[in-house]
Each structure stands twice: as C-alpha cells, then as structure tokens.
Design a protein around this motif. Sequence first.
Motif, PDB file in Angstrom:
ATOM      1  N   UNK A  93       5.768   0.530  13.239  1.00  0.00           N
ATOM      2  CA  UNK A  93       5.361  -0.735  12.650  1.00  0.00           C
ATOM      3  C   UNK A  93       6.174  -1.870  13.254  1.00  0.00           C
ATOM      4  N   UNK A  94       5.508  -3.017  13.464  1.00  0.00           N
ATOM      5  CA  UNK A  94       6.174  -4.201  14.009  1.00  0.00           C
ATOM      6  C   UNK A  94       5.954  -5.374  13.064  1.00  0.00           C
ATOM      7  N   UNK A  95       7.033  -5.998  12.643  1.00  0.00           N
ATOM      8  CA  UNK A  95       6.975  -7.156  11.744  1.00  0.00           C
ATOM      9  C   UNK A  95       7.488  -8.376  12.497  1.00  0.00           C
ATOM     10  N   UNK A  96       6.666  -9.432  12.543  1.00  0.00           N
ATOM     11  CA  UNK A  96       7.056 -10.677  13.208  1.00  0.00           C
ATOM     12  C   UNK A  96       7.176 -11.765  12.154  1.00  0.00           C
ATOM     13  N   UNK A  97       8.331 -12.424  12.119  1.00  0.00           N
ATOM     14  CA  UNK A  97       8.589 -13.492  11.149  1.00  0.00           C
ATOM     15  C   UNK A  97       8.412 -14.838  11.839  1.00  0.00           C
ATOM     16  N   UNK A 119      13.377 -11.588  19.274  1.00  0.00           N
ATOM     17  CA  UNK A 119      13.459 -12.833  18.506  1.00  0.00           C
ATOM     18  C   UNK A 119      12.455 -12.797  17.356  1.00  0.00           C
ATOM     19  N   UNK A 120      12.978 -12.779  16.125  1.00  0.00           N
ATOM     20  CA  UNK A 120      12.152 -12.764  14.905  1.00  0.00           C
ATOM     21  C   UNK A 120      11.233 -11.543  14.831  1.00  0.00           C
ATOM     22  N   UNK A 121      11.566 -10.487  15.564  1.00  0.00           N
ATOM     23  CA  UNK A 121      10.730  -9.285  15.591  1.00  0.00           C
ATOM     24  C   UNK A 121      11.529  -8.093  15.083  1.00  0.00           C
ATOM     25  N   UNK A 122      10.933  -7.349  14.154  1.00  0.00           N
ATOM     26  CA  UNK A 122      11.586  -6.191  13.547  1.00  0.00           C
ATOM     27  C   UNK A 122      10.656  -4.978  13.687  1.00  0.00           C
ATOM     28  N   UNK A 132      -3.357 -15.277  12.831  1.00  0.00           N
ATOM     29  CA  UNK A 132      -2.653 -16.555  12.997  1.00  0.00           C
ATOM     30  C   UNK A 132      -1.152 -16.311  13.073  1.00  0.00           C
ATOM     31  N   UNK A 133      -0.460 -17.090  13.897  1.00  0.00           N
ATOM     32  CA  UNK A 133       0.978 -16.941  14.070  1.00  0.00           C
ATOM     33  C   UNK A 133       1.699 -17.800  13.032  1.00  0.00           C
ATOM     34  N   UNK A 134       1.708 -17.278  11.813  1.00  0.00           N
ATOM     35  CA  UNK A 134       2.359 -17.982  10.714  1.00  0.00           C
ATOM     36  C   UNK A 134       2.769 -16.972   9.652  1.00  0.00           C
ATOM     37  N   UNK A 135       3.810 -17.302   8.914  1.00  0.00           N
ATOM     38  CA  UNK A 135       4.294 -16.404   7.878  1.00  0.00           C
ATOM     39  C   UNK A 135       4.858 -15.122   8.449  1.00  0.00           C
ATOM     40  N   UNK A 136       4.674 -14.015   7.735  1.00  0.00           N
ATOM     41  CA  UNK A 136       5.123 -12.688   8.168  1.00  0.00           C
ATOM     42  C   UNK A 136       3.898 -11.884   8.567  1.00  0.00           C
ATOM     43  N   UNK A 137       3.879 -11.406   9.817  1.00  0.00           N
ATOM     44  CA  UNK A 137       2.725 -10.680  10.344  1.00  0.00           C
ATOM     45  C   UNK A 137       3.149  -9.248  10.646  1.00  0.00           C
ATOM     46  N   UNK A 138       2.520  -8.303   9.973  1.00  0.00           N
ATOM     47  CA  UNK A 138       2.818  -6.881  10.171  1.00  0.00           C
ATOM     48  C   UNK A 138       1.688  -6.242  10.962  1.00  0.00           C
ATOM     49  N   UNK A 139       2.061  -5.395  11.915  1.00  0.00           N
ATOM     50  CA  UNK A 139       1.058  -4.724  12.736  1.00  0.00           C
ATOM     51  C   UNK A 139       1.482  -3.275  12.936  1.00  0.00           C
ATOM     52  N   UNK A 140       0.528  -2.365  12.800  1.00  0.00           N
ATOM     53  CA  UNK A 140       0.828  -0.947  13.011  1.00  0.00           C
ATOM     54  C   UNK A 140      -0.436  -0.123  13.002  1.00  0.00           C
ATOM     55  N   UNK A 174      11.242  -8.044   4.562  1.00  0.00           N
ATOM     56  CA  UNK A 174      11.263  -6.907   3.646  1.00  0.00           C
ATOM     57  C   UNK A 174       9.942  -6.169   3.744  1.00  0.00           C
ATOM     58  N   UNK A 175       9.999  -4.846   3.763  1.00  0.00           N
ATOM     59  CA  UNK A 175       8.803  -4.013   3.750  1.00  0.00           C
ATOM     60  C   UNK A 175       9.017  -2.848   2.789  1.00  0.00           C
ATOM     61  N   UNK A 176       7.934  -2.441   2.133  1.00  0.00           N
ATOM     62  CA  UNK A 176       7.982  -1.288   1.255  1.00  0.00           C
ATOM     63  C   UNK A 176       6.802  -0.372   1.552  1.00  0.00           C
ATOM     64  N   UNK A 177       7.095   0.915   1.663  1.00  0.00           N
ATOM     65  CA  UNK A 177       6.056   1.922   1.835  1.00  0.00           C
ATOM     66  C   UNK A 177       5.776   2.566   0.496  1.00  0.00           C
ATOM     67  N   UNK A 178       4.599   2.280  -0.050  1.00  0.00           N
ATOM     68  CA  UNK A 178       4.218   2.800  -1.375  1.00  0.00           C
ATOM     69  C   UNK A 178       5.291   2.482  -2.411  1.00  0.00           C
ATOM     70  N   UNK A 179       5.886   1.272  -2.292  1.00  0.00           N
ATOM     71  CA  UNK A 179       6.886   0.829  -3.252  1.00  0.00           C
ATOM     72  C   UNK A 179       8.308   1.145  -2.893  1.00  0.00           C
ATOM     73  N   UNK A 180       8.538   1.937  -1.853  1.00  0.00           N
ATOM     74  CA  UNK A 180       9.899   2.305  -1.453  1.00  0.00           C
ATOM     75  C   UNK A 180      10.344   1.451  -0.277  1.00  0.00           C
TER      76      UNK A 180
END
Length: 830
Positions: A684-688, A710-713, A665-673, A695-701
């Motif tokens: 990795x692609x994050x869409x807001x 647009x809204x894509x990281x 669903x196109x809502x919230x923060x969607x991470x794909x990789x 914000x993203x953390x890999x194993x806590x880091x």
Amino acid sequence: MNVSLEQPEMLLLVIPVILAGFYLLRNTKTKLVEWRMLVAFLLVLALASPVTLMSNVVSEDDPSLVVVSDETGSMGIFPEDTGTALYEALTAKTPTTFIQLTGDKTSLGDAVLQYSGSGSQVVLVTDGNNNAGKDLTEALEFARETDTSVYLVEPELEVNDLSVQLLGDKTIVVENDNEFEILVSQAKEELTSYFLKVYVDGELFQSKHFSQETREMTIPITRAFDTLGAHTLRVEIEPDGEDLNDINNEFYKALYVVPKPKITLVTDEPDSPLGQVLTNLYEVSVVRDYPGGDKIKGSKALVLDNRFINTLSENEVKEIKTYVSEGNGLIVVGGERAYNYGNYLNSSLEALLPVISKPSDFKGGRNIILILDVSPSTRDHGTISDILGNAIFILRNENLKDANAGVIAFGSTGIDVSDGFVFLGLPRNLETLEEEISQLTPDDQSKTSLDQGLKTAKEMLENEDGELDAIVISDGGIKESYDLSLVEAKELQDMGVQFYFIHIRSAAPSQLDPTRNYYSEKLMQELGLEENYMHVEMGERANIEFDRIEKPPEGEEEEGVELDAYPLLVYSPNHFITRNVDGNITGMITGYNDVTSKAGAERLIITVTGKPILTTWRFGLGRVAALTTDNGEGGGRLWAPVLYSGENARLISGMSNWAIGNPRAEEGAVLDGPDTWFGTPAELTLTMYDEGVPKLKLDGNPLDLALTGRNTYETTVSPETPGLHDISGYPLAVNYPLEFRDVGINKEIEPLVLATGGKIYDAREARALLLKDARQNSEREVQEPISLKMYVLLAALLLYLSEIIVRRIREMRKLRKLQAVQAAKEAAGE
C-alpha cells in the motif's frame, strides 16, 4: 594449434643458458657449444610445461538428472505419483536427484535457475504454471544460454477443475461506463457448463447459465457507479459437472470510485466528435486558446486539437513541458493545421512529441515471404515443380501489386533467394522473381530443416511494418525439424506475422511416410491456424485471398478529386490503450498527418501502409500521445469520424485514460494499493498532499507506515482471511491463493522448453524415451589439455644423442685416418 605454458616463469632459466653459451662461444671455437645450448633450451621449455587444447566429443552413458516434481496444491487434478514413479525409473539407471515442490506456491523458475549450468539436465514434472520466485520464462532462457537441457513431463489429467477471475481497473470514474471481464478457465478442453452470478455491492446484478468448450472464456460486463468511494464486485460460478476445487469458484474485486478528472481541451471545434467523447467522460474545460498559468493547474491532461505552432509562444511551450514533466498528460490531435501542416518540424513543441513532423519512409501495405521446400524429398516425390508453380501463382495475385515480396528456399539450410524484399508493382521485379524461383532445384543434403527457412524469414521481417505474411509451400516432410520449427513459427506469430502452410500431396501417397501429413497439420494446429492449412493435389494451385486497400464509397470527394481511404491496424495490441480494442479498427480514415515516430516511441495504430496514426511515449513523469489524424470533424473535411463512434471510441477513451494516468485528484490523503491473493502480501502507498499525521487502519487495527519519499508512506499487509477488507475507507480484496488461479497444462512454456534442447513427454513416453534423449543430449565438445612436455624432452634427448653420435662418428673417422697414417709409416720404415 595453440600452445600455452603452465609454468611460464621457468623460461627465466633461459637467461643463464644464454650467458653461459656466449661465454663458451667466445672461448671455444666448436659446434659442441651450440648443440648443448639448443638442448638446454629444450630442457628449459620442458620445465615450462607446454600444453595445447584438443577438441573432443564426449558423452555420458549415465547423465546426471534432476527431477523436479510439482506436488503443490493445484496438482490434485493429476495422478499423485507421476514424479515419484519417473524418479524411481530413472535413478535405477542413472544418477538422479529428486526435488519436490509442495505447498500453495509453485517456484519452477527457481528450481530451473538453481540447476542450470551445473552439468545436470533438468526434468520438470508439472503443469507448467509458475506463480512464485523467478519468472519461468527467464529461467528457461538462462538454461538455454548455459546449454542445460530441460525436459517437460506433462501428467495426464484425471479430473477437471474450473477457476474464475474478474479483470478490470480498481480506480474508476463516477458515472462512466466501466468495462470488466470475467475470465473462466478450465483444466480440460471439453464441453463444460456452469451458472454464473455477479454481485454489485452485495446485491445480485446478473445471473446466467454458460457453456464453454475452450480452456478459457471471457465474459464482458459493464457497470457505472453513481456514488463516490468504496464499492465491490463479486462473481461466483456453480459448475454443473466435475470440478475438483471449489476454492477458486468465487472472486472478489474492490473498486474505488473517484470524481471525474479535469482535463483542458484547446480547440476551435468544441462540438466535434472528439469534444463530445471527452465531455461525456471527464470534467472538460473547453478553451480556444491555451489558458496557461494557474488555469492549467489541477487539470490531469491537456488536449491540443489541430493547432498551428504560432498559436503557442515559447514561454507557453516551456510551461507545457514543465506541466508534462511533473506527471500530467498531453494529447496532440492532428488535422490541417497540425504537425506537417502546422510547422511543427524542428519546433520546441516537437521536442515534447513522440513523432517528427516529416514523412515516414513508405514500407508498403503488405510484406509477404514465400518459404519454399527444396529438400531431396521434393525431387523423390515429384512435388518440386508444383511447389515452385504455386509460388509463382501466388506472386501473380492481383491484390499483391502493391506488396513487397521475398523468397526463401530451405533444405538443410535457409537461403534468401530474392536478396531481401522487392516491390511487386514493377513488372521487371516480378519477372526476376519468377525466373529465380523457376531455377531452384532440390538440395543435395538429406534434411528438411523448415526451422532454418523460418529463421531466415524472421530475420527478414524483423524490422518491417504493415501487414506481414509468411507462406510455407512444402511436401509436408518436416518431422525431423518439427520441434524447432514450432519454436520459430511461434516467434513469427508473436511478431504479428500471418502464417500459411500449403501442403503439396504426392501423386503416390502410399509411398509417403505416414507421418508426413501429420506433422505439417499438427504444426498449424499448435499455432491455432487450422484454417490457414491447405491440402493441394499435384497440378492444383492454392488460392489465398489477399484483401486490397479499398476506396471510400462514391460521393466522398472534394473539388472533383477522389479521396484515398486507409484501413487501420492495431500495431501494439498489448498496450493499455489498445488492449480493449477487439481486432483492428473498423472503417477507414481518409486523411492523416504524415509523420515519423521517434526512437523510443511506441506506435499503437498505423495505416496498412505503415504510417503512424497513434504514437505514445513518456516525457519526464508525464505521458504524451500523438494522434495524427483529425478530431472527426476537421472543419468539414471529415478525415476520421470512424474513430469516435461505436467500438472504435474505446480507442479515444483508452488514449485519454492513459494520458491522465491516475485519475484521483492530488489533494488530501490518497491511498493506493492493488487487490491481492491469500498468502501474497499487498503493498500500500499513502501520499499526503495536505498537512496532517498519516494514519491507516486495517479492519480497525492500526498499521505501521514507513516514509519512503517526500510525503509518501508505504506499508505491507497480509490479511488472515480471504474476502473484502477495509483500510481506513479504502477497499482491499483478498482472493483464493494464487496457486489455484491457473488450472491445467500451460502450453505457453512448451516452445521455451524445446529451445533448450529438451523435449516434451507424457508420463509413459518419459519412462520409455527420456533417458535415451538425455544420453544423446549429454554429448558435448570439450577442450582437453594435452601436455607437450614429453615431446619436448624426447626432442632434447634425440638432439643430445644425435650430437654424441655425430661426434663419435667424427672421432672414429679421425682415429681411422690416424691409424692408416701410422700403418703407412710403419710399412715405409720396414
């Protein structure tokens, strides 16, 4: 002969020569000026340095070679010194460069690309598995285009190695049965066995002992997940026999389970087989009329089932176009109120579709080509009459009455005897073909170039539909053209052509070359078509069974008219929709909408007569599928119920999943990789979709993110250990290095190597034959410049001397006359 000038600017000296010549001609009345002008012209031409190009065949006794030795991690199953030993043998006889590839990445394509066109020939000592840098297929194609011969030396396997992979989608839908494939590969082609364990979320799900003799074996598993979010699969094999590396015996797969995507089904038959399949898979909103407006928003795909064009207004069609263009899916299902029956032709809705609602040209259910050997050996061994007789026998097959047939004869070249395809349903066409075949005689040239016959067949079949068959009838003497024939035959296979080889044996086999049987049979083994290779003695006829298009069972009639039945073919087996459909569709449909696919569209399923049944294309950011048969119910007419039951239902789910695209669903923060391999970075692609700080953390880091749209990281991660990793609740699997995935010799690159003019050897053959073949391949035609300056100077000199000689002769004759007159006067005076 073409002549050019190295210093054309010197021709400007002609101007003063002309001016001086005209001046002297006006003031003197002598031929001397004309002669001297012509000499001056020749001298100026000599100063301009005229040259011509002459063709010359040159060869190198000491050709330049580049040996690329693959010594990467996966090559441990082969002898270590194969490349070094070959280099030492070659460098003592010819200039040789030695390149070693080491580490956990194999970049063969980069090496081939680097030395192609440099004047050197490339020798690859490798298993042929390329996993980094330039694609090896593209690199070998570039080598062929630049006339660079590439040779492949395949080391001898010393020990076996097994690897395991787990294939399937990462993003899956809750509560749906999801299909995954476990792929077990081995380097050798021998009987091996192993114990397989499958873990789901860390708990043992399945374990079983397996055996395999082939290089690869696929083991399917099915699993549904009832909870959303991150899940994991892990497979592990424990080989019973030899296995060099255990690093590739374990494989992780990260899964992310999402809610069922929403789709909208517009239909008058909500309980049809189509409706039932969709309802089981998705959250379906069933309506009888297109809802439009906000009601369609949030739906991942729109399904229009058997709709007349007048059920949609122009504004609604515009809304659907916008909906699809923004990245959603559209499926238009046929029936008696759709496509050609629903007035779609030239409508605004048709502009969205990958098909035009008018009948497509009939291509015939089967296109068959007979490729007949007419080389001199067929005359020498007395097999020509049996070759021609078998060809005529095949054409008379009862099941080919609706087929199109072509005939090609090959000796030193391939000749289209039939002038394209002819329809066998007309008796006069069959009679004409038989007459043309009967008049064929052996070629006078001393070559059997099967590759030329196959090349001609490929050109004839290139744009044909339906079932494609190519039948070679030969005495088997294809040794000289074997390598090139294999390349052409594999290309025919890639086009979907069913290939047969009928080998006519001579009545006196003791007189034959002992390799005659070997190469024809080897060709079919290389193609994996041993069952299509037939030995036929002289006087016998080969019996190839051709399936007919069958009628449906009795009772399937309407209003006293028996319905036709149409078997279906998978036309594009590698598409997302059809990749999980094993073989062709089972059963037959009894009706369809007659349409024509548009340019740029992709036909996935067709009837055996070439009619499109499932056609797709992209429209804007969205995807459109045209299913031109009914929903399985069809108001009781039942065109295609077979598509919605059993294994065939995979086609419907695949079509729907493809149209939906990303089910999230196109809502919230969607991470794909995607999952990755150790040593290979993961993107990795994050869409807001909602406001907030990404914000993203890999194993806590924490991870650094770059705004790319647009809204894509986006960001790239390279975990330091294999296994499962967490990225803010999104799972990422990192498996063993990619280098250890493909084990053993990669046979798929062999035709590409042969196409460059190179050859394939084992280590012993390479030391004995490679330099000889490289010398032969170094022969090339070159254009060498030949200076004509000396010839022009000689012409000027001869002309100048001729003028002097002629003038002196004239002066001497004049002097003699004067002397004679003087003598006469003196005599008279006395």
